[in-house]
Structures are given as C-alpha cells and as structure tokens.
Design a protein around this motif. Structure first.
Motif, short mmCIF file in Angstrom:
data_model
loop_
_atom_site.label_atom_id
_atom_site.label_comp_id
_atom_site.label_asym_id
_atom_site.label_seq_id
_atom_site.Cartn_x
_atom_site.Cartn_y
_atom_site.Cartn_z
N THR A 371 0.83 -1.20 0.00
CA THR A 371 0.00 0.00 0.00
C THR A 371 0.87 1.26 0.00
OG1 THR A 371 -1.73 -1.18 1.22
CG2 THR A 371 -1.87 1.21 1.20
N ALA A 372 2.03 1.18 0.63
CA ALA A 372 2.95 2.32 0.67
C ALA A 372 3.79 2.43 -0.60
CB ALA A 372 3.86 2.21 1.89
N GLY A 373 3.56 1.54 -1.56
CA GLY A 373 4.19 1.68 -2.87
C GLY A 373 5.45 0.85 -3.07
N LEU A 374 5.73 -0.09 -2.15
CA LEU A 374 6.92 -0.93 -2.27
C LEU A 374 6.53 -2.36 -2.55
CD1 LEU A 374 8.92 0.44 0.81
CD2 LEU A 374 9.13 1.14 -1.57
N ASP A 375 7.48 -3.12 -3.10
CA ASP A 375 7.27 -4.54 -3.35
C ASP A 375 8.00 -5.32 -2.28
OD1 ASP A 375 7.11 -7.14 -4.19
OD2 ASP A 375 7.83 -6.77 -6.23
N PRO A 376 7.30 -5.97 -1.35
CA PRO A 376 7.97 -6.65 -0.24
C PRO A 376 8.85 -7.80 -0.67
CG PRO A 376 5.64 -7.22 -0.30
CD PRO A 376 5.83 -6.10 -1.28
#
Length: 504
Positions: A371-376
């Motif tokens: 949701t914060a725009g990163l790919d975990p």
C-alpha cells in the motif's frame, strides 16, 4: 540471493576481502569539494578496489538537498572541481562517468529554477574540458527523466526514496542505469549501513571504472537477481507470502461441499502441519478434526484461547491467516471523525505479526508495504510507516477522501514531507500534554537515516498510549508485529515531534 553492487560513504578498503566473498562487483563512492571529508574516495582506496576488480562509480555531492544548493554558478564550480579531482587526484579513466546528486524530492519549480541550470552549467564545463567523462545524475524519477530527456545527462541512478515524484514511473520505464535499494545493516563489517544497488540488464554500462583500464561497457553479473540479499550477519530473505484471503463472512462448518473458502482453510491447515488434508473444498470429518486440533493449540491474535468448536469462525480465520484477513472497511462508520477512524482501524490490526518473525514479511505486513508503494519481495523493508500509511488509507477510503499522508515508507521522509502538507507539526520543543492529542503520529530519529513512528491513541500525564507496527511488546523499533504500548514517554532525546494529519 545476492546483490552485486553497493554504495557507501565509508572507506571500503578493509572490507574488500568480504565484498569479494559476497560477489560484489562494483561500488559507489563520493567526490566532494572538501578533500579532508572522510566520505571522499581517496587514491589508495581506488587503487585497492581496482586491484580487486571492484569497479567504482563516483557521485559528486555537496549537500544537494535543497533548491538553494543548485544554480548555474554552483554547477560550473562543482563540475570543474569534480573534473580536477577525477583527472589529477584519482586518475579516473576517460570515458567513465561522474554522477552528480540531487538528493531530494524536487518539485517542477525546483527543477526549472535551479537544478536544470545547474546541470546545464555542468555540461558546459565538461564540454570546455573536452568531455573526458560522461555525466550521470542521482535523484528522483522526475529529475532523472527531465535531465535525461533534455540530454543533460547520459546515465541515471534512481534514488531508493520510492515516494519521490516520478520514481515509480521512471523505474517502470526501464531507462535507469542503477537502482538503489533501502539500506542493509551489518554487511561485511561496515561501520554503518550500506545501500544495495542493482544494474539494469538492458543498459549494462553504468559508467564504472577500474584504474589503469580503459572504460568500456560493463557486463551485469546477476543483474536479474533481487535487489536485496543475504548479507553477512543480515536477516535472510524470505519466500513470497500470498495476500491474506478475506474471511467469507459466515463460519465454515462440517457438511459444506465444493467451497473455495474451505479449500483455502484445508491448504492452510495442511501447510501448518494439522493433517494431510485433500484440498477438495469438502468440509468433512478429516477437516473438522484438523480444525479441532488447530483450535486446541492456538489462540486469537489478541492472545485469548480459541473456542474449540470445529467451525472456522472469524477468530479462527484470523488465527489461521492473521487479523488483516478479517478486516472489513464496511464495519466502520464514515460519519465518525477521521481521528477516531484511524484509531479504530489501527486497533483492529493489533496482533498482526510477521510470518516468520524477524523477516519484515507476512500476509498483512506485505499488504501494508504494498500500500505504501513498495514490493515486499524485493527487499526487507522496515514497515512502521507502511502500517500507518495503510491505516490512514483505509480511513480515507471509508470517508471517501484522499489519504492525507504522503506516500512514503520512511520515518525521516514522512517528517520532512509533512512540511509540504496541511499537517499540524508539533516540534519537540513544543511537546506537552496540551499540544499532543490522539490521532497524531510520533516520529523518532534513531540516527543513520533510521527512525520509528506510531499512532497516539491517548495521552496520560507525561506519556502516550500508542499503537505501533514493526514493534514488539517491549517497545523495539524493529520488532515483529502490531502492538499497543501503554508507557511511551511524551518526549525523549530522539523524538522529532508529532504530526497531525487529521482534521481539527
């Protein structure tokens, strides 16, 4: 999994054997006007790295974090200084590159008024010198694209700050040469964090050099490997986790047939070792016995014993998949104040934990991070701010408004970016029981670019009650779950202050 390049502000000479053992092929280092600055690349370090076959790409930086750091006059001066140091001190081979930094989330006005004239002057200085080196930029996606489109740079190094303007779009365009990731700790005994970097397999010439060798396009070893890696002493990367499946809304029980939800439960019970179930969607005796067994040995996310019923209700579903799997935005009243909504939504996540612990991963954690725009899947991201961004995002969706938080995963970035929003900022010197109120976000600066943040839900005397992600019951800033903390002091030596993104 391994990254093949890194950048650092530390002399890397003594870490060369370890870097070689970790398959590091290139390193980013600094040029700057102050020749005594400890972060600057020195000739003996350049010689040692080159002898080991570790290519160097230099970046010239003197602050470069505000519009005031850029102008045509400064660009000319810095270009001439960089050229002098590269040619006459380091002996950098002709044809390699020097990157110049613009290390902030520059607006269009910042670019047009200051950054573009700065790089135009750099180009003019390089042209006057016979263009011995190519010009690169380290910055946001918006700055990289603008300067590349204008022909003012030949190479781009995309900053790790994924919330910067245009960064996601520029990354997706594939026009970057180097992509920086978030820092890792304890790599090869460096005294401070290092930043992993990835090279673009389609644009393999990133401008690096070895002393004594003519510059030429560099092949990218393991370029397709994920950005983050298992480093010496660092936390190992984890396999992907699926997104948390949503609770179907009604308990699952014996006698149901051909149910997709039952298949999901059967697969999860089997994965956790509660029987060799056939994932056929039929809730029979074997599935019921496995549910009995699971309920007898597990508790709710809040720590209470599960009722041993053989049915999969919301509590059992949450124990199987995490509390986020039973989150329902429709359960929250859009008429409630934003301040109350964010507290209620954050409270609904208490008990979410990483799976496995210590990995910065898990079904719900992955959702926060995405949701914060990163790919975990690409890195091991601290997620306290990702959790807060998700909470405010859910509340904003309930209210039918824009998320008031800047889109970032970093504490220091959130604090800095808040100045450009309508947020009320309570600085450390202004903190009191009267100025801090529920719904605010506290921000801590832990040094080295690290921080921690959480949501205030109450103010009691000289301390605050909070809900925090990426913490633990003891209060770690690098913990494993979402917890309520009842005794955080209102102020301390590392407090930046409080941010209020809720309406008055």
């Amino acid at each position: 999994m391994a990254f093949v390049a890194l950048d650092t502000n530390q002399n890397a000479t003594r870490m060369i054997p370890c870097m070689l053992s970790q398959s590091i092929i290139a390193i980013g280092r600094y040029y700057t006007r102050n020749r005594s600055n400890p972060k600057i690349l020195k000739p003996d370090e350049a010689q040692a790295l080159s002898a080991a076959g570790i290519r160097i790409w230099p970046v010239y930086q003197i602050r470069h974090r505000l519009r005031a750091d850029f102008s045509a006059v400064k660009g000319k001066s810095e270009a001439e200084d960089a050229l002098d140091y590269a040619r006459h001190v380091i002996g950098q081979p002709v044809g390699s590159a020097i990157y110049f930094s613009a290390d902030f989330d520059a607006s269009d006005a910042d670019v047009n008024i200051a950054i573009r004239p700065h790089f135009e002057a750099i180009n003019a200085a390089f042209a006057a010198a016979g263009r011995p080196y190519r010009i690169g930029v380290y910055s946001s996606g918006a700055v990289c694209k603008t300067l590349l489109d204008a022909g003012l740079v030949q190479l781009t190094w995309l900053s790790q700050s994924s919330g910067f303007r245009g960064t996601a779009e520029f990354k997706a365009s594939g026009r970057w040469n180097i992509l920086q990731a978030l820092p890792v700790r304890r790599f090869c005994n460096f005294d401070d964090d290092v930043d992993p970097d990835r090279f673009n397999v389609d644009l393999p010439d990133f401008g690096g050099f070895l002393l004594g060798q003519a510059a030429k396009p560099q092949p990218v070893a393991d370029a397709a490997a994920p950005v983050i890696a298992v480093a010496a002493g660092a936390v190992a990367a984890q396999p992907d986790f699926p997104a948390a499946p949503p609770f179907p809304g009604q308990p699952l029980h014996r006698g149901q047939f051909g149910s997709d939800a039952v298949r999901v439960v059967q697969a999860r019970l089997k994965e956790l070792g509660f029987g060799q179930l056939v994932t056929d969607g039929d809730f029979g005796e074997g599935t019921q016995n496995a549910v009995f067994h699971f309920q007898a040995r597990n508790s709710t996310p809040g720590g209470k014993p599960l009722h041993i019923t053989g049915e999969v209700d919301a509590s059992t579903w949450a124990a199987l998949f995490g509390p986020g799997a039973v989150f329902d935005a429709a359960a929250f009243d859009r008429n409630r104040p934003m301040r109350d909504l964010v507290i209620d939504i954050a409270a609904s996540q208490i008990g979410v934990v990483e799976q496995p612990r210590g990995t910065n991963r898990g079904p719900e954690v992955d959702v926060y991070i995405r949701t914060a725009g990163l790919d975990p899947a690409t890195d091991s991201f601290p997620w306290c701010v990702c959790f807060l961004y998700w909470v405010f995002n859910q509340a904003a969706r309930v209210k039918g408004i824009e998320n008031p938080l800047p889109k970032t995963a970093g504490v220091i970035a959130l604090w800095t970016m808040a100045r450009r929003t309508d947020a009320q900022i309570v600085h450390k010197s202004e903190v009191s029981a009267q100025t801090v109120k529920p719904g605010m976000i506290f921000a801590l600066d832990l040094g080295g670019g690290k921080g921690h943040a959480g949501l205030v839900i109450d103010v009691v005397g000289d301390h605050v009650v909070t809900i925090e992600g990426n913490t633990n019951p003891g209060g770690s800033s690098d913990g494993f779950g979402v917890f309520r903390r009842d005794s955080r002091p209102l102020s301390n030596s590392v407090l930046l202050g409080y941010l209020d993104f809720c309406e008055p």
